[in-house]
Design a protein around this motif. Structure first.
Motif, PDB file in Angstrom:
ATOM      1  N   VAL A  59     -29.102   4.714  -6.924  1.00 17.82           N
ATOM      2  CA  VAL A  59     -28.921   5.578  -5.754  1.00 17.82           C
ATOM      3  C   VAL A  59     -27.639   5.231  -4.984  1.00 17.82           C
ATOM      4  CG1 VAL A  59     -31.396   6.030  -5.530  1.00 17.82           C
ATOM      5  CG2 VAL A  59     -30.380   4.137  -4.235  1.00 17.82           C
ATOM      6  N   GLY A  60     -26.838   4.335  -5.543  1.00 10.52           N
ATOM      7  CA  GLY A  60     -25.562   3.989  -4.919  1.00 10.52           C
ATOM      8  C   GLY A  60     -25.710   3.190  -3.635  1.00 10.52           C
ATOM      9  N   ALA A  61     -26.750   2.344  -3.555  1.00  6.00           N
ATOM     10  CA  ALA A  61     -26.967   1.535  -2.353  1.00  6.00           C
ATOM     11  C   ALA A  61     -26.176   0.225  -2.442  1.00  6.00           C
ATOM     12  CB  ALA A  61     -28.445   1.257  -2.158  1.00  6.00           C
ATOM     13  N   ASP A  62     -26.091  -0.472  -1.297  1.00  6.10           N
ATOM     14  CA  ASP A  62     -25.314  -1.708  -1.210  1.00  6.10           C
ATOM     15  C   ASP A  62     -26.196  -2.957  -1.187  1.00  6.10           C
ATOM     16  OD1 ASP A  62     -22.720  -0.312  -0.785  1.00  6.10           O
ATOM     17  OD2 ASP A  62     -23.781   0.412   0.984  1.00  6.10           O
ATOM     18  N   GLY A  63     -27.447  -2.770  -0.778  1.00  7.10           N
ATOM     19  CA  GLY A  63     -28.393  -3.886  -0.712  1.00  7.10           C
ATOM     20  C   GLY A  63     -29.782  -3.354  -0.978  1.00  7.10           C
TER      21      GLY A  63
END
Ligand code: AMP
Length: 141
Positions: free
Chosen positions: A82-86
């Motif tokens: 989902v293109g998340a960072d954390g």
């Protein structure tokens, strides 16, 4: 060990029995993984045991180990899908702690820089949006 009662008709027991549909992402002998229908962020996922435990204290250490191994394996893949960072891992025990479904489950909540989580229990997501997210995640699992 503290033992809470297990209600055989709780929502996740019904999901396990196939009486309630879910956006399934993964399944093995001990675990079922599906999207939360009231996602705090895109890709909010639940990892549940097939063993009927109400909470963290109703399962053997071995069963808990298997559950957490699935969380550990899937969480980074879901984050990336989902293109998340954390990625936030959450688990509640007892109503006072915020538990609403009394079948052991772990939340995987992808987090993006600067993007707040939606409020808890805000609204049921659009089924088409959930299906699209599930498709995106299944493609990388
Ligand atoms: P909690 O018991 O607080 O850890 O949260 C239970 C979670 O289950 C919440 O995040 C709800 O949005 C979610 N939930 C409730 N019913 C369903 C369902 N039928 N399918 C998927 N997720 C659900």
């Amino acid at each position: 060990m503290h033992m809470a009662a297990y209600d055989q008709d709780n929502i996740f027991a019904k999901v396990l029995k196939g009486e309630i549909p879910c956006h399934k992402l993964y399944e093995d002998e001990d675990t079922l993984v599906f999207l939360d229908i009231m996602p705090r962020t895109e890709g909010h996922t639940l990892v549940i045991t097939k063993e009927p435990a109400p909470d963290l204290f109703g399962i053997t250490p071995e069963g808990l180990g298997k559950l957490m191994a699935v969380v550990q394996k899937l969480a980074p893949k879901i984050k990336d899908a989902v293109g998340a960072d954390g990625v936030l891992i959450q688990q509640f025990n007892g109503a006072a702690a915020g538990q609403t479904v009394f079948h052991l489950h772990v939340h995987i909540v992808p987090r993006k820089d600067g993007e707040p989580m939606r409020p808890e229990g805000a609204k049921v997501a659009d089924p088409d949006a959930l299906a699209a997210t599930a498709e995106k995640i299944r493609a990388v699992l």
